[in-house]
Write a protein that holds these residues in place. Structure first.
Motif, mmCIF file in Angstrom:
data_model
loop_
_atom_site.group_PDB
_atom_site.id
_atom_site.type_symbol
_atom_site.label_atom_id
_atom_site.label_comp_id
_atom_site.label_asym_id
_atom_site.label_seq_id
_atom_site.Cartn_x
_atom_site.Cartn_y
_atom_site.Cartn_z
ATOM 1 N N ALA A 260 0.853 -1.185 0.000
ATOM 2 C CA ALA A 260 0.000 0.000 0.000
ATOM 3 C C ALA A 260 0.886 1.230 0.000
ATOM 4 C CB ALA A 260 -0.918 0.008 1.223
ATOM 5 N N VAL A 261 0.386 2.310 -0.592
ATOM 6 C CA VAL A 261 1.119 3.578 -0.612
ATOM 7 C C VAL A 261 0.150 4.705 -0.285
ATOM 8 C CG1 VAL A 261 2.824 2.800 -2.301
ATOM 9 C CG2 VAL A 261 0.732 3.922 -3.080
ATOM 10 N N CYS A 262 0.699 5.768 0.267
ATOM 11 C CA CYS A 262 -0.104 6.957 0.516
ATOM 12 C C CYS A 262 -0.059 7.849 -0.717
ATOM 13 C CB CYS A 262 0.422 7.723 1.732
ATOM 14 S SG CYS A 262 -0.512 9.240 2.073
ATOM 15 N N GLY A 263 -1.217 8.289 -1.161
ATOM 16 C CA GLY A 263 -1.279 9.177 -2.316
ATOM 17 C C GLY A 263 -1.043 10.626 -1.964
ATOM 18 N N ASN A 264 -0.792 10.896 -0.670
ATOM 19 C CA ASN A 264 -0.572 12.272 -0.228
ATOM 20 C C ASN A 264 0.859 12.503 0.240
ATOM 21 O OD1 ASN A 264 -1.379 14.975 0.653
ATOM 22 N ND2 ASN A 264 -1.136 14.161 2.726
ATOM 23 N N CYS A 265 1.408 11.566 1.012
ATOM 24 C CA CYS A 265 2.777 11.728 1.499
ATOM 25 C C CYS A 265 3.644 10.583 0.962
ATOM 26 C CB CYS A 265 2.803 11.785 3.024
ATOM 27 S SG CYS A 265 2.433 10.219 3.862
ATOM 28 N N GLU A 266 4.792 10.367 1.568
ATOM 29 C CA GLU A 266 5.740 9.364 1.055
ATOM 30 C C GLU A 266 5.607 8.012 1.748
ATOM 31 O OE1 GLU A 266 7.670 10.073 -1.579
ATOM 32 O OE2 GLU A 266 6.623 11.987 -1.569
ATOM 33 N N TRP A 267 4.601 7.848 2.600
ATOM 34 C CA TRP A 267 4.485 6.598 3.353
ATOM 35 C C TRP A 267 4.241 5.415 2.426
ATOM 36 C CZ3 TRP A 267 0.699 2.856 3.908
ATOM 37 C CH2 TRP A 267 0.862 1.940 4.958
ATOM 38 N N GLU A 268 4.934 4.310 2.704
ATOM 39 C CA GLU A 268 4.726 3.031 2.027
ATOM 40 C C GLU A 268 4.662 1.948 3.098
ATOM 41 O OE1 GLU A 268 7.538 2.144 -0.973
ATOM 42 O OE2 GLU A 268 7.308 4.054 -2.030
ATOM 43 N N GLY A 269 3.743 1.046 2.936
ATOM 44 C CA GLY A 269 3.616 -0.032 3.905
ATOM 45 C C GLY A 269 2.755 -1.142 3.373
ATOM 46 N N GLY A 270 1.905 -1.659 4.219
ATOM 47 C CA GLY A 270 1.051 -2.755 3.801
ATOM 48 C C GLY A 270 -0.359 -2.583 4.312
ATOM 49 N N VAL A 271 -1.233 -3.446 3.825
ATOM 50 C CA VAL A 271 -2.626 -3.474 4.266
ATOM 51 C C VAL A 271 -3.021 -4.930 4.454
ATOM 52 C CG1 VAL A 271 -5.023 -2.992 3.628
ATOM 53 C CG2 VAL A 271 -3.268 -1.315 3.147
ATOM 54 N N SER A 272 -3.766 -5.183 5.505
ATOM 55 C CA SER A 272 -4.304 -6.526 5.750
ATOM 56 C C SER A 272 -5.810 -6.426 5.958
ATOM 57 C CB SER A 272 -3.652 -7.153 6.981
ATOM 58 O OG SER A 272 -2.289 -7.437 6.726
ATOM 59 N N HIS A 273 -6.470 -7.578 5.815
ATOM 60 C CA HIS A 273 -7.916 -7.633 6.003
ATOM 61 C C HIS A 273 -8.228 -8.522 7.188
ATOM 62 C CE1 HIS A 273 -12.172 -7.620 4.940
ATOM 63 N NE2 HIS A 273 -12.188 -8.928 5.134
ATOM 64 N N CYS A 274 -9.075 -8.022 8.085
ATOM 65 C CA CYS A 274 -9.490 -8.807 9.238
ATOM 66 C C CYS A 274 -10.808 -9.504 8.908
ATOM 67 C CB CYS A 274 -9.668 -7.913 10.462
ATOM 68 S SG CYS A 274 -10.272 -8.809 11.909
ATOM 69 N N HIS A 275 -10.786 -10.815 8.909
ATOM 70 C CA HIS A 275 -11.996 -11.573 8.587
ATOM 71 C C HIS A 275 -12.979 -11.630 9.751
ATOM 72 C CE1 HIS A 275 -10.553 -12.960 4.668
ATOM 73 N NE2 HIS A 275 -9.367 -13.076 5.242
ATOM 74 N N GLU A 276 -12.506 -11.258 10.944
ATOM 75 C CA GLU A 276 -13.412 -11.260 12.104
ATOM 76 C C GLU A 276 -14.285 -10.013 12.130
ATOM 77 O OE1 GLU A 276 -11.939 -12.669 15.950
ATOM 78 O OE2 GLU A 276 -9.996 -12.957 14.965
ATOM 79 N N CYS A 277 -13.637 -8.837 11.939
ATOM 80 C CA CYS A 277 -14.420 -7.599 11.986
ATOM 81 C C CYS A 277 -14.720 -7.068 10.591
ATOM 82 C CB CYS A 277 -13.708 -6.529 12.803
ATOM 83 S SG CYS A 277 -12.177 -5.918 12.055
ATOM 84 N N ASP A 278 -14.124 -7.713 9.562
ATOM 85 C CA ASP A 278 -14.356 -7.352 8.160
ATOM 86 C C ASP A 278 -13.853 -5.952 7.831
ATOM 87 O OD1 ASP A 278 -15.129 -8.231 5.653
ATOM 88 O OD2 ASP A 278 -17.064 -7.201 5.756
ATOM 89 N N PHE A 279 -12.787 -5.523 8.517
ATOM 90 C CA PHE A 279 -12.164 -4.230 8.227
ATOM 91 C C PHE A 279 -10.790 -4.451 7.610
ATOM 92 C CE2 PHE A 279 -14.725 -2.088 11.787
ATOM 93 C CZ PHE A 279 -15.621 -1.535 10.869
ATOM 94 N N ASP A 280 -10.372 -3.500 6.770
ATOM 95 C CA ASP A 280 -8.996 -3.456 6.280
ATOM 96 C C ASP A 280 -8.213 -2.486 7.153
ATOM 97 O OD1 ASP A 280 -9.974 -5.042 4.245
ATOM 98 O OD2 ASP A 280 -10.149 -3.390 2.804
ATOM 99 N N TYR A 281 -6.922 -2.741 7.330
ATOM 100 C CA TYR A 281 -6.123 -1.856 8.184
ATOM 101 C C TYR A 281 -4.686 -1.815 7.684
ATOM 102 C CZ TYR A 281 -4.786 -6.364 10.278
ATOM 103 O OH TYR A 281 -4.350 -7.642 10.470
ATOM 104 N N THR A 282 -4.017 -0.693 7.945
ATOM 105 C CA THR A 282 -2.638 -0.508 7.503
ATOM 106 C C THR A 282 -1.674 -1.163 8.482
ATOM 107 O OG1 THR A 282 -2.483 1.602 8.661
ATOM 108 C CG2 THR A 282 -3.153 1.670 6.349
ATOM 109 N N THR A 283 -0.543 -1.592 7.937
ATOM 110 C CA THR A 283 0.548 -2.118 8.764
ATOM 111 C C THR A 283 1.849 -1.591 8.191
ATOM 112 O OG1 THR A 283 1.051 -4.098 7.462
ATOM 113 C CG2 THR A 283 -0.767 -4.257 9.049
ATOM 114 N N GLU A 284 2.860 -1.532 9.036
ATOM 115 C CA GLU A 284 4.186 -1.266 8.519
ATOM 116 C C GLU A 284 4.681 -2.541 7.845
ATOM 117 O OE1 GLU A 284 5.518 1.664 8.442
ATOM 118 O OE2 GLU A 284 3.924 2.590 9.628
ATOM 119 N N LYS A 285 5.609 -2.390 6.928
ATOM 120 C CA LYS A 285 6.097 -3.575 6.217
ATOM 121 C C LYS A 285 6.727 -4.577 7.189
ATOM 122 C CE LYS A 285 6.863 -1.750 1.589
ATOM 123 N NZ LYS A 285 7.843 -1.560 0.496
#
Length: 305
Positions: A260-285
């Motif tokens: 995943a990347v930020c379209g506003n700043c220089e942040w780069e990392g990852g995204v995961s999906h939680c199957h329990e709460c059905d939300f996506d969330y950012t993580t550091e690499k």
């Protein structure tokens, strides 16, 4: 004679010819090697100035004609007395229009901001120097022309939009042709100008995943820079705190982790999906993948996603 068949034919003919001049201007603009941020050479600046000015005069006249009718662009004493008379005189090329100075006052009601018309005034002055006195443009004027010409192009395309301004890229590509428009996308001054236009349209344009210009508009779900469109599911960036993290949300449930990347700043990392709460969330690499929205007792936390 507003919206008469003749007025529409004349308008379309003007816009067609305007497109010819503007395409030739773009060919000259993108033919410039801007790697050293140098000014246009004298020959290129001369052609760009004259071609842009001719194109703008035709677009201005066509828009006033389409909006107000034939009487709005013709000197009163030369106004045709009937549709048949207008047809005959147009075919013979004897209809005399108002001067561009007079047309400008009308056209300014329908398109272009104050800065745009200031540039057009400067281009008129430069063209007159070139055409009547053969006076060359100085280095400063030739450097500014790179940016002025691209600003004029953006405003002209906006003027030709009949529907949503988010369709900018489609109209621009239709006007210039696909290959030429792609070359324009790589021209630094154009990238600067179209990004500025995006900032006037929305508070926070994002860096487009296709052309890398900050011209993706979340509200319009399209990039006005290159025309790419798609619904992006955005997450809040852990670095700049804007809702601007871009990722492939359609394929995320099939993977434990995606880039995943930020379209506003220089942040780069990852995204995961939680199957329990059905939300996506950012993580550091390369960090743990536990969902931050589920506490130790599997109770959903309150927070922003």
């Amino acid at each position: 004679m507003v919206n008469t068949p003749l007025a529409e034919r004349v308008c379309e003919a003007m816009l067609h010819n305007a497109g010819l001049f503007l395409r030739k201007a773009v060919e000259e603009i993108v033919g410039h090697d801007d790697t050293s941020d140098a000014a246009f050479d004298v020959d290129r600046a001369t052609l760009v100035t004259v071609l842009i000015q001719m194109g703008v005069e035709l677009v201005s006249t066509a828009i006033v004609l389409r909006t107000e009718g034939l009487a709005s662009i013709v000197k009163p004493k030369d106004l045709p007395v009937s549709t048949a008379d207008a047809e005959a005189r147009w075919a013979a090329g004897t209809i005399k229009t108002l001067t561009f100075e007079e047309i400008k006052l009308k056209a300014a009601k329908y398109f272009g901001d104050e800065g745009f018309w200031d540039i057009i005034g400067q281009l008129q002055h430069s063209r007159n120097k070139l055409m009547h006195f053969h006076a060359p443009l100085d280095t400063g004027d030739r450097f500014d022309l790179k940016y002025d010409a691209t600003r004029v192009l953006v405003q002209v395309v906006l003027a030709l939009l009949r529907t949503d301004e988010y369709d900018f890229a489609y109209v621009a590509e239709a006007l210039m042709g696909g290959e030429l428009y792609q070359r324009l996308l790589s021209f630094g001054p154009y990238r600067d100008r179209i990004a500025a236009q995006a900032r006037e349209m929305e508070r926070l344009p994002l860096r487009c995943p296709m052309c890398s210009i900050r011209t993706y508009l979340p509200n319009g779900e399209a990039c006005i820079g290159c025309g790419w469109s798609g619904v992006l599911r955005l997450l809040t960036c852990p670095s700049c705190d804007e809702r601007s993290v871009i990722y492939d949300h359609l394929n995320l449930p099939l993977n434990s982790w995606l880039n995943a990347v930020c379209g506003n700043c220089e942040w780069e990392g990852g995204v995961s999906h939680c199957h329990e709460c059905d939300f996506d969330y950012t993580t550091e690499k390369y960090t743990r993948l536990e969902c931050p929205w589920i506490d130790d007792h599997d109770q959903r936390k309150v927070g922003k996603h």
